[in-house]
Write an enzyme that holds these catalytic residues in place. Structure first.
Site, PDB file in Angstrom:
ATOM      1  N   GLU A   1      30.485  29.855   9.568  1.00  9.97           N
ATOM      2  CA  GLU A   1      31.629  28.943   9.541  1.00  9.97           C
ATOM      3  C   GLU A   1      32.902  29.777   9.362  1.00  9.97           C
ATOM      4  O   GLU A   1      33.062  30.460   8.353  1.00  9.97           O
ATOM      5  CB  GLU A   1      31.460  27.979   8.367  1.00  9.97           C
ATOM      6  CG  GLU A   1      32.500  26.903   8.334  1.00  9.97           C
ATOM      7  CD  GLU A   1      32.253  25.875   7.226  1.00  9.97           C
ATOM      8  OE1 GLU A   1      31.983  26.274   6.084  1.00  9.97           O
ATOM      9  OE2 GLU A   1      32.355  24.676   7.526  1.00  9.97           O
TER      10      GLU A   1
ATOM     11  N   GLY B   1      32.562  21.035  -0.097  1.00 10.54           N
ATOM     12  CA  GLY B   1      33.100  22.392  -0.070  1.00 10.54           C
ATOM     13  C   GLY B   1      32.116  23.330   0.590  1.00 10.54           C
ATOM     14  O   GLY B   1      31.312  22.924   1.439  1.00 10.54           O
ATOM     15  N   SER B   2      32.153  24.584   0.182  1.00 12.22           N
ATOM     16  CA  SER B   2      31.348  25.594   0.859  1.00 12.22           C
ATOM     17  C   SER B   2      29.871  25.473   0.485  1.00 12.22           C
ATOM     18  O   SER B   2      29.521  25.001  -0.606  1.00 12.22           O
ATOM     19  CB  SER B   2      31.853  26.987   0.485  1.00 12.22           C
ATOM     20  OG  SER B   2      31.702  27.179  -0.899  1.00 12.22           O
ATOM     21  N   THR B   3      29.027  25.933   1.381  1.00  8.52           N
ATOM     22  CA  THR B   3      27.583  25.908   1.133  1.00  8.52           C
ATOM     23  C   THR B   3      27.236  26.780  -0.076  1.00  8.52           C
ATOM     24  O   THR B   3      26.384  26.429  -0.890  1.00  8.52           O
ATOM     25  CB  THR B   3      26.845  26.378   2.398  1.00  8.52           C
ATOM     26  OG1 THR B   3      27.132  25.424   3.432  1.00  8.52           O
ATOM     27  CG2 THR B   3      25.341  26.444   2.197  1.00  8.52           C
ATOM     28  N   GLU B   4      27.954  27.887  -0.201  1.00  6.62           N
ATOM     29  CA  GLU B   4      27.683  28.807  -1.314  1.00  6.62           C
ATOM     30  C   GLU B   4      27.897  28.105  -2.670  1.00  6.62           C
ATOM     31  O   GLU B   4      27.018  28.146  -3.548  1.00  6.62           O
ATOM     32  CB  GLU B   4      28.649  29.979  -1.171  1.00  6.62           C
ATOM     33  CG  GLU B   4      28.378  31.125  -2.085  1.00  6.62           C
ATOM     34  CD  GLU B   4      29.534  32.125  -2.034  1.00  6.62           C
ATOM     35  OE1 GLU B   4      30.373  32.038  -1.111  1.00  6.62           O
ATOM     36  OE2 GLU B   4      29.589  32.970  -2.936  1.00  6.62           O
TER      37      GLU B   4
ATOM     38  N   CYS C   1      35.033  20.714   8.191  1.00  5.57           N
ATOM     39  CA  CYS C   1      33.611  21.054   8.074  1.00  5.57           C
ATOM     40  C   CYS C   1      32.836  20.642   9.319  1.00  5.57           C
ATOM     41  O   CYS C   1      31.873  21.291   9.693  1.00  5.57           O
ATOM     42  CB  CYS C   1      33.012  20.405   6.836  1.00  5.57           C
ATOM     43  SG  CYS C   1      33.460  18.677   6.678  1.00  5.57           S
TER      44      CYS C   1
ATOM     45  N   LYS D   1      38.151  16.846  -9.753  1.00  8.69           N
ATOM     46  CA  LYS D   1      38.889  18.119  -9.712  1.00  8.69           C
ATOM     47  C   LYS D   1      39.312  18.417  -8.274  1.00  8.69           C
ATOM     48  O   LYS D   1      38.479  18.667  -7.420  1.00  8.69           O
ATOM     49  CB  LYS D   1      38.046  19.282 -10.226  1.00  8.69           C
ATOM     50  CG  LYS D   1      38.949  20.507 -10.420  1.00  8.69           C
ATOM     51  CD  LYS D   1      38.239  21.832 -10.422  1.00  8.69           C
ATOM     52  CE  LYS D   1      38.063  22.438  -9.072  1.00  8.69           C
ATOM     53  NZ  LYS D   1      39.292  22.925  -8.411  1.00  8.69           N
TER      54      LYS D   1
HETATM   55  P1  NDP Z   1      34.848  26.197  -2.332  1.00 10.74           P
HETATM   56  O1  NDP Z   1      33.544  25.615  -1.989  1.00 10.74           O
HETATM   57  O2  NDP Z   1      34.899  27.355  -3.259  1.00 10.74           O
HETATM   58  O3  NDP Z   1      35.796  25.078  -2.975  1.00 10.74           O
HETATM   59  C1  NDP Z   1      35.559  23.702  -3.002  1.00 10.74           C
HETATM   60  C2  NDP Z   1      35.866  23.135  -4.382  1.00 10.74           C
HETATM   61  O4  NDP Z   1      34.905  23.600  -5.344  1.00 10.74           O
HETATM   62  C3  NDP Z   1      37.206  23.560  -4.952  1.00 10.74           C
HETATM   63  O5  NDP Z   1      37.742  22.504  -5.712  1.00 10.74           O
HETATM   64  C4  NDP Z   1      36.814  24.741  -5.817  1.00 10.74           C
HETATM   65  O6  NDP Z   1      37.790  25.088  -6.746  1.00 10.74           O
HETATM   66  C5  NDP Z   1      35.554  24.240  -6.441  1.00 10.74           C
HETATM   67  N1  NDP Z   1      34.657  25.272  -6.964  1.00 10.74           N
HETATM   68  C6  NDP Z   1      34.648  26.601  -6.715  1.00 10.74           C
HETATM   69  N2  NDP Z   1      33.641  27.205  -7.383  1.00 10.74           N
HETATM   70  C7  NDP Z   1      32.991  26.226  -8.072  1.00 10.74           C
HETATM   71  C8  NDP Z   1      31.853  26.203  -8.922  1.00 10.74           C
HETATM   72  N3  NDP Z   1      31.168  27.297  -9.203  1.00 10.74           N
HETATM   73  N4  NDP Z   1      31.459  25.018  -9.441  1.00 10.74           N
HETATM   74  C9  NDP Z   1      32.111  23.883  -9.154  1.00 10.74           C
HETATM   75  N5  NDP Z   1      33.203  23.844  -8.359  1.00 10.74           N
HETATM   76  C10 NDP Z   1      33.636  24.991  -7.807  1.00 10.74           C
HETATM   77  O7  NDP Z   1      35.602  26.537  -1.016  1.00 10.74           O
HETATM   78  P2  NDP Z   1      36.700  27.692  -0.830  1.00 10.74           P
HETATM   79  O8  NDP Z   1      37.996  27.079  -1.079  1.00 10.74           O
HETATM   80  O9  NDP Z   1      36.399  28.903  -1.629  1.00 10.74           O
HETATM   81  O10 NDP Z   1      36.502  28.043   0.684  1.00 10.74           O
HETATM   82  C11 NDP Z   1      35.541  29.024   1.065  1.00 10.74           C
HETATM   83  C12 NDP Z   1      34.885  28.640   2.340  1.00 10.74           C
HETATM   84  O11 NDP Z   1      34.189  27.425   2.164  1.00 10.74           O
HETATM   85  C13 NDP Z   1      35.834  28.344   3.491  1.00 10.74           C
HETATM   86  O12 NDP Z   1      36.182  29.499   4.145  1.00 10.74           O
HETATM   87  C14 NDP Z   1      35.016  27.426   4.325  1.00 10.74           C
HETATM   88  O13 NDP Z   1      34.185  28.166   5.177  1.00 10.74           O
HETATM   89  C15 NDP Z   1      34.183  26.676   3.348  1.00 10.74           C
HETATM   90  N6  NDP Z   1      34.712  25.342   3.037  1.00 10.74           N
HETATM   91  C16 NDP Z   1      34.068  24.284   3.537  1.00 10.74           C
HETATM   92  C17 NDP Z   1      34.540  23.022   3.289  1.00 10.74           C
HETATM   93  C18 NDP Z   1      33.856  21.843   3.837  1.00 10.74           C
HETATM   94  O14 NDP Z   1      34.420  20.742   3.819  1.00 10.74           O
HETATM   95  N7  NDP Z   1      32.648  21.975   4.311  1.00 10.74           N
HETATM   96  C19 NDP Z   1      35.759  22.783   2.534  1.00 10.74           C
HETATM   97  C20 NDP Z   1      36.341  23.990   1.978  1.00 10.74           C
HETATM   98  C21 NDP Z   1      35.827  25.198   2.261  1.00 10.74           C
HETATM   99  P3  NDP Z   1      38.925  26.139  -6.241  1.00 10.74           P
HETATM  100  O15 NDP Z   1      39.715  25.468  -5.206  1.00 10.74           O
HETATM  101  O16 NDP Z   1      39.707  26.444  -7.399  1.00 10.74           O
HETATM  102  O17 NDP Z   1      38.180  27.338  -5.757  1.00 10.74           O
END
Ligand code: NDP
Length: 493
Positions: A402, A249-252, A305, A197
């Site tokens: 971050e 992706g994000s830590t959350e 990141c 995805k």
């Molecule tokens: P997310 O972690 O939300 O997104 C990463 C991926 O996970 C996207 O494909 C997202 O879909 C998907 N996703 C979102 N929620 C879920 C879930 N519950 N279960 C499974 N997959 C999910 O990053 P954000 O785009 O919201 O960015 C928020 C913050 O995260 C940024 O401001 C940054 O600080 C951090 N970030 C860090 C990254 C890294 O490489 N360390 C990369 C991106 C963000 P969708 O795009 O539709 O939300």
């Protein structure tokens, strides 16, 4: 173009560098009006019935509509991946698997300009970066893992490796095609099939990649691409037919995924956020270090990141470093991602821009001193000028969280011990940089810094042969190198 209100620096700056624009043509990219899901080697309409636009962050232009997968769509994709795994792919001779990976790598090279333009259009990153970094590295990952596909028994001697099954992979928007290749190449090399995805804001290069898969004649169902938002990601990671989850992706969200897979037999790797320390010692070659600082934080608008977002400067060279840095910042060109002169492109989404603005405002309220070079930002689209905060205390949120934008926080130190203590004072542990001419100091710092990747006298260098990943809240598991194959294999020991 509107003149932004800028805080003026008193240090001398070069007069504005004027360049003629050098736009890369977008003619090479052919966009469909609407994209379905790529399941079982075919484009299918989403059962969810939902489509959403994907927008160019530089112009707010609507580029195309993409399908938003629901639970039923994810289920179909996982079913197609399972079918392909059991009825062909996992039993295919390894050297045949390798051939497909080599083909994909070659096609990516051949079509690299098309991919680079599309990546910059959909994601906002400068064409110079998508052309010179994202695309060559994406192809290199496929080449590299193609080489391992028929050598797994040598890579893991006496351990009898076999594929895990179906990999469910969720990637972010900062390096869309590159993250796709980090995920798909090792998974396929190890004999798995994939459902991936892409991020909501950057689906287009993953969709174009489906065309590459067809060109390479990859058997149907080996790779399935389901576009959509976080709901589709959540459906994918919790699907009982998925054997291995890989997330960047994000830590959350990483924590939510860890909870979702807890108690299941799924294997999991998480590559999450960071707040890296870039440490400059007083014996560092300063001009080179300043380039490293700029590359560390302003590369890809700071949407990285492993960005060097906390700069630690040894006190004795603080003033000289900051003066050089500010001077260098005045030469950075912010604007059209498709212009080959552009250093800093558009912020990926309005939501991300709001987040950056909020944290920058907090930094000012907390008492840090802000500097942004004079620069013009386009009126349409989402932009943020390169920013540096000085007078930052470790407790400030801009030194802890971050920001994921072109915003640098500068702190100082006197001794190596103090640098280590401050650098490690973070919940993250993804990367770090050390600038010094002493090899012994590099080694001793590298041993004591709690970070998965440490660069010495350089920054943001990537190589498919080198493992990448973090400690603490930056996640676990490694991608790249031999380490990157392990999570996609089971071993009969
Ligand atoms: P997310 O972690 O939300 O997104 C990463 C991926 O996970 C996207 O494909 C997202 O879909 C998907 N996703 C979102 N929620 C879920 C879930 N519950 N279960 C499974 N997959 C999910 O990053 P954000 O785009 O919201 O960015 C928020 C913050 O995260 C940024 O401001 C940054 O600080 C951090 N970030 C860090 C990254 C890294 O490489 N360390 C990369 C991106 C963000 P969708 O795009 O539709 O939300």
């Amino acid at each position: 173009m509107a003149e932004l209100d800028r805080r003026q620096d008193r240090s001398p700056v070069p007069s504005a560098f004027e360049y003629a624009t050098a736009p890369e043509s977008r003619e090479i990219v052919r966009l469909e009006e609407r994209y379905g899901l790529f399941v079982g080697g075919d484009w299918v309409e989403p059962r969810s019935g939902e489509f959403q636009p994907t927008i160019s962050p530089a112009t707010e232009e609507r580029l195309a509509e993409v399908a938003y997968a629901g639970a039923e769509d994810v289920d179909l994709a996982v079913g197609a991946a399972r079918d392909a795994f059991e009825n062909g792919w996992s039993g295919l001779r390894a050297n045949e698997r390798a051939k497909y990976l080599f083909r994909i790598a070659r096609i990516l090279q051949e079509r690299s300009r098309e991919f680079a333009v599309l990546e910059s259009l959909d994601g906002g990153k400068p064409i110079r970066e998508s052309r010179d970094v994202d695309l060559p590295l994406a192809a290199a990952h496929f080449f590299y893992y193609a080489g391992w596909a028929d050598k797994l028994e040598y890579a893991f001697p006496n351990r009898k490796p076999r594929p895990v099954g179906v990999a469910g992979q969720v990637i972010p928007w900062n390096f869309p095609l590159l993250m796709l290749s980090w995920k798909i190449a090792p998974a396929l090399a190890a004999g798995n099939t994939v459902v991936l995805k892409p991020a909501e804001t950057t689906p287009l290069t993953a969709l174009l990649f489906c065309d590459v898969l067809r060109q390479a004649e990859l058997p149907p169902g080996v790779v399935n691409i389901v576009t959509g938002d976080g709901r589709a990601g959540a459906e994918l990671v919790k699907h009982p037919g998925v054997d291995k989850v890989a997330f960047t992706g994000s830590t959350e969200v990483g924590k939510a995924i860890q909870k979702a897979v807890a108690g299941s037999s799924k294997k999991l790797t998480l590559e999450l956020g960071g707040k890296a320390a870039n440490i400059i010692f007083d014996d560092a070659p300063l001009d080179g270090a300043v380039e490293g600082i700029v590359n560390g934080i302003y590369f890809n608008q700071g949407h990285v990141c492993c960005a060097g977002s906390r700069l630690f400067v040894q006190e004795s060279i603080y003033e000289a470093t900051i003066a050089k840095l500010k001077r260098r910042m005045t030469t950075l060109r912010v604007g059209d991602p498709l212009d080959k002169n552009t250093d800093i492109g558009a912020i990926n989404s309005q939501q991300q821009l709001e987040k950056i603005k909020e944290l920058v405002a907090i930094g000012e309220e907390e008492g840090a001193e802000i500097y942004q070079p004079p620069c013009r930002l386009p009126e349409k689209g989402w932009w943020f000028a390169p920013t540096v905060f000085t007078n930052v205390a470790q407790s400030y949120r801009i030194a802890q969280e971050e920001i994921f934008g072109p915003v640098l926080s500068v702190l100082t130190f006197r001794t190596p011990d103090e640098a280590i203590e401050k650098a490690n004072n973070t919940p993250y542990g993804l990367s770090a940089g050390v600038w010094t001419e002493k090899g012994s100091r590099i080694l001793s710092m590298a041993q004591r810094l709690r970070a998965g990747v440490i660069w010495a006298n350089t920054y943001n260098r990537f190589d498919p042969t080198s493992p990448f990943g973090g400690y603490k809240e930056s996640g676990f598991g490694r991608e790249g190198g031999l380490h990157g194959l392990g999570p996609y294999l089971e071993f009969d020991e």
